[in-house]
Design a protein around this motif. Structure first.
Motif, short mmCIF file in Angstrom:
data_model
loop_
_atom_site.label_atom_id
_atom_site.label_comp_id
_atom_site.label_asym_id
_atom_site.label_seq_id
_atom_site.Cartn_x
_atom_site.Cartn_y
_atom_site.Cartn_z
N ALA A 127 20.08 -1.35 -5.41
CA ALA A 127 18.73 -1.36 -4.86
C ALA A 127 18.76 -1.06 -3.36
N ALA A 128 19.72 -1.64 -2.66
CA ALA A 128 19.84 -1.40 -1.21
C ALA A 128 20.14 0.06 -0.93
N ARG A 129 21.01 0.67 -1.72
CA ARG A 129 21.35 2.08 -1.53
C ARG A 129 20.11 2.95 -1.71
N LEU A 130 19.30 2.67 -2.74
CA LEU A 130 18.09 3.45 -2.97
C LEU A 130 17.06 3.20 -1.87
N LEU A 131 16.96 1.96 -1.43
CA LEU A 131 16.03 1.64 -0.35
C LEU A 131 16.44 2.32 0.95
N LEU A 132 17.73 2.39 1.22
CA LEU A 132 18.22 3.12 2.40
C LEU A 132 17.80 4.58 2.36
N ARG A 179 8.68 -0.60 -6.82
CA ARG A 179 8.99 -1.99 -6.46
C ARG A 179 9.65 -2.72 -7.62
N ALA A 180 9.09 -2.56 -8.81
CA ALA A 180 9.65 -3.24 -9.99
C ALA A 180 11.06 -2.74 -10.29
N MET A 181 11.26 -1.44 -10.19
CA MET A 181 12.58 -0.86 -10.48
C MET A 181 13.63 -1.40 -9.49
N LEU A 182 13.30 -1.39 -8.21
CA LEU A 182 14.26 -1.87 -7.21
C LEU A 182 14.61 -3.33 -7.44
N ARG A 183 13.61 -4.14 -7.73
CA ARG A 183 13.84 -5.58 -7.95
C ARG A 183 14.71 -5.86 -9.17
N ALA A 184 14.68 -4.94 -10.15
CA ALA A 184 15.45 -5.13 -11.39
C ALA A 184 16.90 -4.71 -11.25
N LEU A 185 17.22 -3.93 -10.24
CA LEU A 185 18.57 -3.41 -10.06
C LEU A 185 19.47 -4.43 -9.36
N PRO A 186 20.80 -4.29 -9.53
CA PRO A 186 21.72 -5.12 -8.74
C PRO A 186 21.48 -4.83 -7.24
N HIS A 233 0.78 -1.25 0.00
CA HIS A 233 0.00 0.00 0.00
C HIS A 233 0.80 1.29 0.00
N ARG A 234 2.09 1.24 0.28
CA ARG A 234 2.85 2.49 0.41
C ARG A 234 4.01 2.62 -0.57
N ILE A 235 4.41 1.53 -1.18
CA ILE A 235 5.51 1.59 -2.15
C ILE A 235 4.90 1.37 -3.53
N PRO A 236 4.96 2.38 -4.40
CA PRO A 236 4.32 2.25 -5.71
C PRO A 236 4.85 1.06 -6.51
N LEU A 293 11.51 -5.95 3.96
CA LEU A 293 11.61 -4.96 2.89
C LEU A 293 12.84 -5.20 2.02
N PHE A 294 13.99 -5.44 2.65
CA PHE A 294 15.21 -5.65 1.87
C PHE A 294 15.15 -6.96 1.08
N ARG A 295 14.54 -8.00 1.64
CA ARG A 295 14.41 -9.25 0.89
C ARG A 295 13.47 -9.08 -0.30
N ALA A 296 12.40 -8.35 -0.12
CA ALA A 296 11.41 -8.19 -1.18
C ALA A 296 11.89 -7.24 -2.28
N LEU A 297 12.73 -6.28 -1.93
CA LEU A 297 13.06 -5.22 -2.88
C LEU A 297 14.52 -5.16 -3.33
N ALA A 298 15.42 -5.77 -2.59
CA ALA A 298 16.84 -5.61 -2.92
C ALA A 298 17.57 -6.94 -3.09
N ALA A 299 17.43 -7.84 -2.15
CA ALA A 299 18.20 -9.08 -2.16
C ALA A 299 17.41 -10.18 -1.44
N PRO A 300 16.96 -11.18 -2.17
CA PRO A 300 16.10 -12.22 -1.58
C PRO A 300 16.70 -12.93 -0.37
N ARG A 301 18.03 -12.93 -0.24
CA ARG A 301 18.67 -13.61 0.90
C ARG A 301 19.09 -12.63 2.00
N ALA A 302 18.68 -11.38 1.90
CA ALA A 302 19.10 -10.36 2.87
C ALA A 302 18.80 -10.81 4.30
#
Length: 127
Positions: A36-41, A25-32, A18-21, A89-98
Motif C-alpha cells: 500500500a505504501a509503495r502504491l501511495l508513493l 481507498r478501500a484497495m489500499l487499506r486491504a493491501l499489506p 474529495h480527491r482519492i476515490p 495519508l499514510f496512516r489512513a491508507l497504508a499503516a495505522p501506526r505510520a
C-alpha cells in the motif's frame, strides 16, 4: 507549530474525502502495508504539484519509504505541514501506526526536504 500540523491533517482529510476515490481507498487499506505504501508513493509522485508546487519530488520505496522535495517553496524548518499531510495519508491508507519524520530541510540548508515514512510507528513513535 500546532496550526501547521492541524492544517496538514485537515488538508489530508480533504484529500481523503474529495480527491482519492473510494475504491482506491478501500484497495489500499486491504493491501499489506509495504505494498500500500509503495502504491501511495507512486500517487504522491504523480500528484506532487499539489503539495510541492515548483519543488522537485523524488520518492523511494523500501524498508523505510522516503519522499524528498528539492527546492521546496514551502520549506519551513521543520516542515510540519508536509509531515502532517503525509502522516495522515499514510496512516489512513497504508499503516495505522505510520510515522513521518523529516530528516532534512531546505530551509535549514539541505538540498531537499526529506521525509521518512516509518510504517511500524518507528522512531520515537507517539504523535
Amino acid at each position: 507549530a500546532a496550526v501547521a500540523e492541524d492544517a496538514g491533517r485537515r488538508t489530508a482529510d480533504y484529500l481523503l474525502a474529495h480527491r482519492i476515490p473510494p475504491l482506491a481507498r478501500a484497495m489500499l487499506r486491504a493491501l499489506p502495508a509495504p505494498l500500500a505504501a509503495r502504491l501511495l508513493l507512486r500517487a504522491v509522485l504523480r500528484h506532487a504539484w499539489t503539495f510541492a508546487g515548483s519543488g522537485r519530488v523524488r520518492v523511494a520505496a523500501g524498508r523505510v519509504p522516503m519522499i524528498a522535495i528539492a527546492a521546496n517553496p514551502l520549506a519551513a524548518a521543520p516542515c510540519l505541514w508536509h509531515a502532517a499531510v503525509l502522516e495522515r495519508l499514510f496512516r489512513a491508507l497504508a499503516a495505522p501506526r505510520a510515522r513521518v519524520v523529516e530528516t532534512a530541510c531546505c530551509a535549514a540548508g539541505a538540498p531537499a526536504c526529506r521525509f521518512e515514512i516509518h510504517l511500524d510507528g518507528g522512531p520515537d513513535a507517539p504523535r
